[in-house]
Write an enzyme that holds these catalytic residues in place. Structure first.
Site: not given
Length: 377
Positions: A55, A78, A87, A173, A203, A207
């Site tokens: 906003e 909010c 806001c 893969w 593996d 990550l």
């Protein structure tokens, strides 16, 4: 404005909101559009966690006084002081004539109070245009505030005959490079990424999303009920740069105190989720993540972990990359094991299914049963 106009401008607000995904969580992604006499005079979206809300960005984008205009915003404004001022007060001060909201904010700090403040200031308020789209867009935010746990996305890649690895466990893969790039995008949009110890040992993954947003690296989680993750693994070696949590048991920490100490000294958080000996209590883990305000969890585990999330009805969405190859063999690994359904009518069915091509791979995305339970509350 007609209802058609309301939907048209709200669609734009929803489209703008998506630009903030992966940068604002655990806050909701929100878009806002300012309109006067059918013309857009300002627009904005929540760009980053801790920054101005949608906003405010829309008001700042406006090159003329906003007095008398209508604002379309994809979530209730909010009304409390957080990292930024409320806001609602900014909208009242701007002299808006009307505010159109897709849906109420489910958080206890708002939950209709923002709408009430606007109405008390004699601003016309309309709620509901594109509500279902707004709910689905912020499903992680709704789940965190209504269930106290993160939205769970399961992701795997499989061959045409439904295998995620050969009989020797080799899985790299199956998917192509385009699919893997999209996987990194999913990682960037997640606050946490989880695998089981089997995947971590097989593996030796990092990550981490690549490229990464350095200030928004997701928490990496390994389910390891016996503290078997090697000290020299990529995950542990990078624990000082990217957060790593080992979800384990009290019995494992007591039995392997030296290992737990070395992991902790390496920057790893070793957390006893349950007494033990295992497996890890996923409900307790999800509750812990909810307490930490983690709204999105991506699960990239192997068959055992994926099966646990499916059987315990803990997942909300799946992303499955189907790749044009046949692995074959009775010993090859399927993504989901566990319970057998004797009748096809009893099987788990996805809703709102979509497909997308990544080269020769096909991504199937769908909602798991239970997702609408908290969206439609």
């Amino acid at each position: 404005m007609t209802s058609t106009d309301d939907e048209k401008f709200m669609q734009l607000a929803l489209h703008l909101a998506q630009r903030g995904r992966g940068r604002v969580e655990p806050n909701p992604i929100v878009g806002a559009v300012l309109v006067r006499d059918g013309c857009i005079i300002g627009k904005g979206y929540h760009r980053r966690f801790g920054g101005p809300h949608a906003e405010i960005n829309a008001l700042n984008d406006c090159q003329e006084p906003a007095s008398g205009a209508t604002m379309y915003v994809s979530l209730e404004p909010c009304c409390h002081q957080g990292k930024t001022p409320p806001c609602t007060q900014a909208l009242i001060t701007a002299g808006l004539a009307r505010v159109v909201v897709a849906t109420k904010d489910p958080s206890t700090k708002v939950d209709g109070q923002g709408l009430l403040q606007l109405r008390q200031a004699q601003i016309e308020v309309t709620v509901g245009p594109c509500a279902e789209q707004a709910w689905r867009l912020n499903a992680p935010f709704f789940k965190l505030h209504r269930k106290g746990r993160p939205f769970v996305l399961l992701k795997w890649a499989q061959s045409l005959d439904g295998k995620i690895a050969g009989s020797a466990g080799e899985s790299r893969w199956i998917s192509n490079e385009e699919s893997r790039r999209f996987t990194h995008q999913l990682r960037r949009q997640s606050q946490a990424i989880l695998v089981g110890i089997g995947t971590a040992l097989a593996d030796d993954p990092l990550l981490t999303p690549r490229p990464a947003i350095r200030s928004r690296l997701p928490l990496r989680i390994v389910l390891d009920s016996r503290l078997r993750l090697p000290i020299d693994s990529q995950l542990v070696r990078t624990a000082q740069e990217a957060p790593l949590l080992i979800a384990t048991t009290q019995s494992a920490i007591k039995k392997h105190q030296d290992v737990a100490k070395m992991l902790t000294e390496s920057g790893v958080e070793v957390y006893p989720v349950c007494p033990g000996p295992g497996p890890i209590d996923l409900n307790c883990l999800l509750a812990l993540l909810g307490q930490r305000r983690i709204s999105t969890l991506m699960v990239e585990g192997g068959s055992g972990v994926l099966t646990q999330f499916i059987e315990q009805r803990l997942a909300d969405e799946v992303h499955v990359f189907i790749c044009p190859q046949v692995i074959g063999g009775t010993g090859a690994v399927s993504p989901i094991g566990g319970r057998r359904y004797d009748e096809v009518a009893d099987t788990l069915k996805l809703a709102n299914v979509t497909t997308r091509r990544f080269g020769d791979d096909v991504l199937v995305r769908g909602d798991l049963p239970g997702l609408l339970d908290y969206l439609y509350q």
